[in-house]
Design a protein around this motif. Structure first.
Motif, mmCIF file in Angstrom:
data_model
loop_
_atom_site.group_PDB
_atom_site.id
_atom_site.type_symbol
_atom_site.label_atom_id
_atom_site.label_comp_id
_atom_site.label_asym_id
_atom_site.label_seq_id
_atom_site.Cartn_x
_atom_site.Cartn_y
_atom_site.Cartn_z
ATOM 1 N N ARG A 56 1.876 -16.389 -11.340
ATOM 2 C CA ARG A 56 0.382 -16.783 -11.633
ATOM 3 C C ARG A 56 -0.213 -15.453 -11.757
ATOM 4 O O ARG A 56 -1.211 -15.597 -11.939
ATOM 5 N N LEU A 57 0.357 -14.622 -10.974
ATOM 6 C CA LEU A 57 -0.741 -13.168 -10.967
ATOM 7 C C LEU A 57 0.128 -12.257 -11.824
ATOM 8 O O LEU A 57 -0.185 -11.229 -11.562
ATOM 9 N N GLY A 58 1.168 -12.851 -12.557
ATOM 10 C CA GLY A 58 1.864 -11.757 -13.302
ATOM 11 C C GLY A 58 3.295 -11.363 -13.207
ATOM 12 O O GLY A 58 3.859 -10.581 -13.952
ATOM 13 N N GLY A 59 3.849 -11.920 -12.036
ATOM 14 C CA GLY A 59 4.906 -11.443 -11.689
ATOM 15 C C GLY A 59 5.360 -10.106 -11.302
ATOM 16 O O GLY A 59 4.495 -9.214 -10.758
ATOM 17 N N ASN A 60 6.619 -9.470 -11.273
ATOM 18 C CA ASN A 60 6.955 -8.131 -10.768
ATOM 19 C C ASN A 60 6.653 -7.969 -9.523
ATOM 20 O O ASN A 60 7.010 -9.031 -8.495
ATOM 21 N N PHE A 61 6.433 -6.818 -8.997
ATOM 22 C CA PHE A 61 6.589 -6.806 -7.358
ATOM 23 C C PHE A 61 5.534 -5.525 -7.149
ATOM 24 O O PHE A 61 4.897 -4.631 -7.776
ATOM 25 N N LEU A 62 5.036 -5.611 -5.794
ATOM 26 C CA LEU A 62 4.081 -4.919 -5.358
ATOM 27 C C LEU A 62 4.856 -3.851 -4.209
ATOM 28 O O LEU A 62 5.848 -4.107 -3.718
ATOM 29 N N ILE A 63 4.311 -2.951 -4.167
ATOM 30 C CA ILE A 63 4.695 -1.553 -3.327
ATOM 31 C C ILE A 63 3.586 -1.364 -2.494
ATOM 32 O O ILE A 63 2.586 -1.041 -3.070
ATOM 33 N N GLY A 64 3.641 -1.545 -1.160
ATOM 34 C CA GLY A 64 2.459 -0.926 -0.319
ATOM 35 C C GLY A 64 2.988 -0.060 0.868
ATOM 36 O O GLY A 64 4.335 0.257 0.814
ATOM 37 N N GLY A 65 2.310 0.501 1.920
ATOM 38 C CA GLY A 65 2.657 1.217 2.843
ATOM 39 C C GLY A 65 2.424 0.616 4.268
ATOM 40 O O GLY A 65 1.474 -0.382 4.044
ATOM 41 N N PHE A 66 3.023 1.057 5.134
ATOM 42 C CA PHE A 66 2.630 0.550 6.661
ATOM 43 C C PHE A 66 2.848 1.475 7.650
ATOM 44 O O PHE A 66 3.656 2.179 7.341
ATOM 45 N N GLU A 67 2.301 1.039 8.622
ATOM 46 C CA GLU A 67 2.501 2.096 9.945
ATOM 47 C C GLU A 67 2.528 1.053 11.079
ATOM 48 O O GLU A 67 1.527 0.247 11.110
ATOM 49 N N VAL A 68 3.395 1.354 11.855
ATOM 50 C CA VAL A 68 3.202 0.658 13.337
ATOM 51 C C VAL A 68 3.278 1.863 14.095
ATOM 52 O O VAL A 68 3.837 2.874 14.376
ATOM 53 N N SER A 69 2.304 1.722 15.267
ATOM 54 C CA SER A 69 1.574 2.705 16.088
ATOM 55 C C SER A 69 2.751 2.947 17.087
ATOM 56 O O SER A 69 4.059 2.093 17.220
ATOM 57 N N GLN A 70 2.993 3.975 17.667
ATOM 58 C CA GLN A 70 3.962 4.208 18.431
ATOM 59 C C GLN A 70 4.320 3.387 19.837
ATOM 60 O O GLN A 70 5.300 3.311 20.147
ATOM 61 N N ASP A 71 3.060 2.904 20.246
ATOM 62 C CA ASP A 71 3.287 2.124 21.274
ATOM 63 C C ASP A 71 3.794 0.506 20.663
ATOM 64 O O ASP A 71 4.005 -0.370 21.549
ATOM 65 N N GLY A 72 3.700 0.323 19.452
ATOM 66 C CA GLY A 72 4.049 -0.902 18.650
ATOM 67 C C GLY A 72 3.105 -1.982 18.879
ATOM 68 O O GLY A 72 3.270 -3.079 18.493
ATOM 69 N N LYS A 73 1.743 -1.638 19.281
ATOM 70 C CA LYS A 73 0.793 -2.550 19.425
ATOM 71 C C LYS A 73 -0.230 -2.568 17.910
ATOM 72 O O LYS A 73 -0.946 -3.608 18.029
ATOM 73 N N ASP A 74 -0.097 -1.646 17.185
ATOM 74 C CA ASP A 74 -0.937 -1.880 16.079
ATOM 75 C C ASP A 74 -0.055 -1.813 14.693
ATOM 76 O O ASP A 74 0.943 -0.950 14.789
ATOM 77 N N LEU A 75 -0.563 -2.378 13.630
ATOM 78 C CA LEU A 75 0.030 -2.531 12.569
ATOM 79 C C LEU A 75 -0.688 -1.985 11.489
ATOM 80 O O LEU A 75 -1.899 -3.076 11.264
ATOM 81 N N VAL A 76 -0.623 -1.483 10.659
ATOM 82 C CA VAL A 76 -1.858 -0.879 9.596
ATOM 83 C C VAL A 76 -1.213 -1.049 8.472
ATOM 84 O O VAL A 76 -0.053 -0.353 8.201
#
Length: 183
Positions: free
Chosen positions: A97-117
């Protein structure tokens, strides 16, 4: 806020102001995600409502994200990841319904593993890349949002080379920040 939008925002496969960058091909499922990505995460949306995100392995190198927003049913999406250079990328299918295909995004997990951006791609800059012939694709309209979008049909290797280029580091816009949720 519609449930699908919360999920897309939550995962970064995200709609940023109704704009969407999609790709003809997903990232291949040939890399494992960092272990710190797995688990339960929490955040708040723009209205201060709680968001919950649970990320787990779905099988092989495919992962499952289950997003919950207060008062909305849980939404589940499968995704893959890839590490190129110093960046982690994720890829997920976009609903038809949004056009199909695929999204690509980025992510980072902090070194201490407490934050996800989570990061989305800036649609205007990607459209400029198409105009400059750095990527091949065409402008689109996001059906439910009536917003601008772009569909990239360059081969995955070319897309990743473009995204990895330090000159393009401003392509990535932070769209969500989560904290590790208690057990």
């Amino acid at each position: 806020m519609k449930a699908w939008r919360v999920v897309l925002l939550t995962l970064s496969f995200l709609l940023l102001g109704g704009c969407l960058v999609t790709f003809g091909d997903p990232l291949p499922a040939n890399q494992a995600a960092p272990k710190a990505l797995l688990g339960n995460w929490s955040s708040k949306d723009a209205w201060g409502q709680p968001l919950k995100l649970a990320i787990s392995r779905a099988g092989g190198n495919t992962y499952k994200a289950v997003a919950r927003a207060q008062g909305k049913p849980a939404e589940e999406y499968a995704f893959t990841v890839a590490r190129h250079g110093n960046r982690w990328y994720l890829s997920a299918g976009v609903p038809k319904r949004l056009g199909g295909n695929f999204l690509i995004g980025g992510f980072e997990v902090s070194q201490d593993g407490k934050d996800l951006v989570i990061y989305n791609l800036d649609v205007d800059q990607v459209q400029q890349a198409v105009q400059k012939k750095e990527l091949t694709g065409r402008s689109t309209e996001v059906p439910e949002d009536n917003g601008p979008g772009v569909l990239i049909d360059s081969p995955t290797e070319r897309v990743l080379a473009y995204l990895d280029d330090p000159a393009n580091s401003d392509l990535f816009v932070e769209v969500a920040r989560f904290q590790r949720a208690g057990k």
